[in-house]
Design an enzyme around this catalytic site. Structure first.
Site, PDB file in Angstrom:
ATOM      1  N   GLY A   9       3.644   1.622  -2.372  1.00  0.00           N
ATOM      2  CA  GLY A   9       4.740   2.045  -3.660  1.00  0.00           C
ATOM      3  C   GLY A   9       4.131   2.971  -3.841  1.00  0.00           C
ATOM      4  NE  ARG A  10       8.426   2.353  -8.297  1.00  0.00           N
ATOM      5  CZ  ARG A  10       9.396   2.712  -7.639  1.00  0.00           C
ATOM      6  NH1 ARG A  10       9.661   3.714  -7.241  1.00  0.00           N
ATOM      7  NH2 ARG A  10       9.415   0.943  -7.322  1.00  0.00           N
ATOM      8  N   PRO A  49      -0.538  -8.953 -15.768  1.00  0.00           N
ATOM      9  CG  PRO A  49       0.385  -9.736 -18.025  1.00  0.00           C
ATOM     10  CD  PRO A  49      -1.048  -9.918 -17.474  1.00  0.00           C
ATOM     11  CG  ASN A  50       0.207  -3.411 -18.466  1.00  0.00           C
ATOM     12  OD1 ASN A  50      -0.256  -1.711 -18.100  1.00  0.00           O
ATOM     13  ND2 ASN A  50       1.867  -2.659 -18.590  1.00  0.00           N
ATOM     14  CB  ALA A 100      -0.486  -0.116   1.260  1.00  0.00           C
ATOM     15  CG  HIS A 128       8.881  -0.034 -17.307  1.00  0.00           C
ATOM     16  ND1 HIS A 128       9.496  -0.687 -18.601  1.00  0.00           N
ATOM     17  CD2 HIS A 128       8.090   0.082 -16.707  1.00  0.00           C
ATOM     18  CE1 HIS A 128       8.169  -1.427 -18.097  1.00  0.00           C
ATOM     19  NE2 HIS A 128       7.394  -0.922 -17.131  1.00  0.00           N
ATOM     20  N   GLY A 176       6.870  -7.994 -16.499  1.00  0.00           N
ATOM     21  CA  GLY A 176       6.583  -8.593 -17.166  1.00  0.00           C
ATOM     22  C   GLY A 176       5.050  -8.402 -18.394  1.00  0.00           C
ATOM     23  CE  LYS A 199       9.270  -3.505 -15.135  1.00  0.00           C
ATOM     24  NZ  LYS A 199       8.624  -4.029 -13.533  1.00  0.00           N
TER      25      LYS A 199
HETATM   26  N1  LIG Z   1       0.707  -5.593 -13.741  1.00  0.00           N
HETATM   27  C1  LIG Z   1       0.916  -3.809 -13.256  1.00  0.00           C
HETATM   28  O1  LIG Z   1      -0.026  -3.209 -14.305  1.00  0.00           O
HETATM   29  C2  LIG Z   1       1.791  -2.980 -12.789  1.00  0.00           C
HETATM   30  C3  LIG Z   1       2.375  -3.881 -12.170  1.00  0.00           C
HETATM   31  N2  LIG Z   1       3.152  -2.722 -11.587  1.00  0.00           N
HETATM   32  C4  LIG Z   1       4.018  -3.919 -10.454  1.00  0.00           C
HETATM   33  O2  LIG Z   1       3.866  -4.185  -9.348  1.00  0.00           O
HETATM   34  C5  LIG Z   1       4.737  -4.084  -8.898  1.00  0.00           C
HETATM   35  C6  LIG Z   1       5.252  -3.525  -7.715  1.00  0.00           C
HETATM   36  O3  LIG Z   1       5.554  -1.921  -8.659  1.00  0.00           O
HETATM   37  P1  LIG Z   1       5.775  -0.551  -7.631  1.00  0.00           P
HETATM   38  O4  LIG Z   1       4.876   0.056  -7.041  1.00  0.00           O
HETATM   39  O5  LIG Z   1       6.721  -0.182  -8.547  1.00  0.00           O
HETATM   40  O6  LIG Z   1       7.068  -1.174  -6.594  1.00  0.00           O
HETATM   41  P2  LIG Z   1       7.271  -0.414  -5.090  1.00  0.00           P
HETATM   42  O7  LIG Z   1       8.876  -1.018  -4.767  1.00  0.00           O
HETATM   43  O8  LIG Z   1       7.080   1.385  -5.237  1.00  0.00           O
HETATM   44  O9  LIG Z   1       6.557  -0.818  -4.445  1.00  0.00           O
HETATM   45  C7  LIG Z   1       6.244  -1.910  -3.863  1.00  0.00           C
HETATM   46  C8  LIG Z   1       6.322  -2.134  -2.130  1.00  0.00           C
HETATM   47  O10 LIG Z   1       5.754  -3.725  -2.028  1.00  0.00           O
HETATM   48  C9  LIG Z   1       5.823  -3.456  -0.404  1.00  0.00           C
HETATM   49  N3  LIG Z   1       6.671  -4.591   0.077  1.00  0.00           N
HETATM   50  C10 LIG Z   1       7.061  -5.991  -0.338  1.00  0.00           C
HETATM   51  N4  LIG Z   1       6.823  -6.448   0.587  1.00  0.00           N
HETATM   52  C11 LIG Z   1       5.880  -6.675   0.686  1.00  0.00           C
HETATM   53  C12 LIG Z   1       5.318  -7.504   2.112  1.00  0.00           C
HETATM   54  N5  LIG Z   1       5.017  -9.170   1.838  1.00  0.00           N
HETATM   55  N6  LIG Z   1       3.773  -7.009   1.860  1.00  0.00           N
HETATM   56  C13 LIG Z   1       3.323  -6.138   1.591  1.00  0.00           C
HETATM   57  N7  LIG Z   1       3.731  -4.696   1.232  1.00  0.00           N
HETATM   58  C14 LIG Z   1       5.352  -5.167   0.413  1.00  0.00           C
HETATM   59  C15 LIG Z   1       7.150  -2.297  -0.307  1.00  0.00           C
HETATM   60  O11 LIG Z   1       7.540  -2.066   0.764  1.00  0.00           O
HETATM   61  C16 LIG Z   1       7.120  -1.713  -1.540  1.00  0.00           C
HETATM   62  O12 LIG Z   1       6.542  -0.367  -0.719  1.00  0.00           O
HETATM   63  C17 LIG Z   1       5.819  -4.495  -9.492  1.00  0.00           C
HETATM   64  O13 LIG Z   1       6.603  -5.963  -9.627  1.00  0.00           O
HETATM   65  C18 LIG Z   1       5.844  -3.983 -10.695  1.00  0.00           C
HETATM   66  O14 LIG Z   1       6.009  -4.165 -12.045  1.00  0.00           O
HETATM   67  C19 LIG Z   1       3.092  -1.411 -11.407  1.00  0.00           C
HETATM   68  C20 LIG Z   1       2.452  -0.699 -11.789  1.00  0.00           C
HETATM   69  C21 LIG Z   1       1.630  -1.369 -13.140  1.00  0.00           C
HETATM   70  O1  LIG Z   2       7.284  -1.518 -12.324  1.00  0.00           O
HETATM   71  C1  LIG Z   2       6.252  -0.595 -13.360  1.00  0.00           C
HETATM   72  O2  LIG Z   2       6.136   0.434 -13.490  1.00  0.00           O
HETATM   73  C2  LIG Z   2       5.163  -1.336 -14.055  1.00  0.00           C
HETATM   74  N1  LIG Z   2       5.421  -2.785 -13.921  1.00  0.00           N
HETATM   75  C3  LIG Z   2       4.537  -3.955 -14.806  1.00  0.00           C
HETATM   76  C4  LIG Z   2       5.340  -4.836 -15.421  1.00  0.00           C
HETATM   77  O3  LIG Z   2       7.073  -4.885 -15.518  1.00  0.00           O
HETATM   78  O4  LIG Z   2       5.408  -5.052 -17.137  1.00  0.00           O
HETATM   79  C5  LIG Z   2       3.288  -3.255 -15.382  1.00  0.00           C
HETATM   80  C6  LIG Z   2       4.540  -1.756 -16.172  1.00  0.00           C
HETATM   81  O5  LIG Z   2       4.560  -1.867 -17.183  1.00  0.00           O
HETATM   82  C7  LIG Z   2       4.968  -0.859 -14.565  1.00  0.00           C
END
Ligand SMILES: NC(=O)C1=CN([C@@H]2O[C@H](COP(=O)(O)OP(=O)(O)OC[C@H]3O[C@@H](n4cnc5c(N)ncnc54)[C@H](O)[C@@H]3O)[C@@H](O)[C@H]2O)C=CC1
Ligand SMILES: O=C(O)C1=N[C@H](C(=O)O)C[C@H](O)C1
Length: 250
Positions: A13-14, A106-107, A11, A135, A145, A139
């Site tokens: 994170g970005r 994945p997105n 919660a 990115h 993904g 990241k």
């Molecule tokens: N599918 C999609 O559309 C998207 C996927 N992502 C993915 O989401 C993931 C997170 O990305 P960001 O927010 O940029 O990373 P981030 O590093 O900003 O946030 C991750 C957060 O999870 C927390 N965390 C780690 N282990 C935890 C646990 N066991 N329980 C609760 N919190 C925990 C961390 O402390 C951190 O605050 C990445 O794998 C990214 O690739 C990101 C953007 C879009």
């Molecule tokens: O880490 C990110 O920011 C993102 N992660 C996802 C990925 O790895 O595909 C989705 C999006 O690209 C943003």
């Protein structure tokens, strides 16, 4: 009507912090827990969460999903790091909890989902296809993904169509210069301050090229997909891979 009780994991994170705001702003949803690293997963049970939105790290996601599925809590997962082995393990857990649903997307952005669809459709018509994902430099994983999934869909479409292997006469290259090989599709990862999440699929044929590009300019681009996933997963048991399964795409 009672609101759907939702928790966000990751919660702070970005994307997780944006998801917290989106769930709070949705009239039919109630945010009952917003967990960060080190917080107790039992809170999900104590607060009666029905859906957990999982936006943490590849290192944390499996443990979190293990807990959710064992407790019958549906999950909407954006976290990356998915391998065949991880998916098989998750399916095994879901077999033990047949009423629970997990969406892995994945997105979550509509433009990225469409990019994958368009790339899959176009791939058999071109000799060459490469994926470039770009990115922000914070990241943790590469390739993204989304890029991995895009390349897998492209490769599968080409295999179904009986496409020849891609032409590539390069024999001398510094390690990594031709990118990662995902099922025969080169995937290149750029990390650049100022960027968020972007992808280009480059297709080339005799005398022409086609470029499909998508740009996520703000984390808000992922929110409609996350909210759709939350609303749909409560009536979709088992594993759903890809947001496209919840969209009416022709
Ligand atoms: N599918 C999609 O559309 C998207 C996927 N992502 C993915 O989401 C993931 C997170 O990305 P960001 O927010 O940029 O990373 P981030 O590093 O900003 O946030 C991750 C957060 O999870 C927390 N965390 C780690 N282990 C935890 C646990 N066991 N329980 C609760 N919190 C925990 C961390 O402390 C951190 O605050 C990445 O794998 C990214 O690739 C990101 C953007 C879009
Ligand atoms: O880490 C990110 O920011 C993102 N992660 C996802 C990925 O790895 O595909 C989705 C999006 O690209 C943003």
């Amino acid at each position: 009507m009672s609101k759907l009780r939702v928790a966000v994991l990751g919660a702070k994170g970005r994307i997780g912090s944006e998801a917290v705001r989106a769930v709070e702003a949705a009239e039919d949803l109630e945010l009952v827990a917003a967990l960060g690293s080190g917080d107790r997963l039992e809170t999900l049970v104590e607060t009666g969460a029905r859906v957990a939105v999982e936006l943490t790290t590849p290192a944390s996601v499996m443990g979190n999903l293990d807990f959710c599925v064992r407790h019958g809590i549906h999950a909407v997962v954006g976290t990356t790091g998915w391998t065949e082995e991880r998916l098989a393990h998750l399916k095994g857990l879901l077999d033990q909890s047949p009423e629970t649903g997990v969406l892995i997307a994945p997105n979550f952005s509509i433009g990225a989902v469409l990019t994958m669809k368009f790339a899959e459709a176009a791939a058999p018509y071109f000799e060459s296809v490469e994926v470039v994902e770009l990115h922000h430099p914070n990241k943790v994983d590469a390739p993204s993904g989304t890029a991995t999934r895009t390349a897998q869909l492209i490769a599968a479409a080409r295999e179904r169509a009986g496409s020849a292997p891609q032409p590539d006469a390069t024999v001398t290259a510094l390690d990594g210069a031709r990118g990662a090989n995902v099922d025969g599709v080169p995937v290149h990862a750029v990390r650049l301050r100022g960027l968020l999440a972007h992808q280009e699929v480059l297709l080339g044929g005799e005398g022409e090229t086609l470029t499909i590009r998508h740009d996520s300019l703000h984390h808000s681009s992922f929110m409609p997909g996350i909210l759709l996933g939350v609303r749909r997963i409560v009536t979709t048991p088992g594993l759903t891979f890809g947001l496209e399964h919840f969209l009416d795409l022709k």
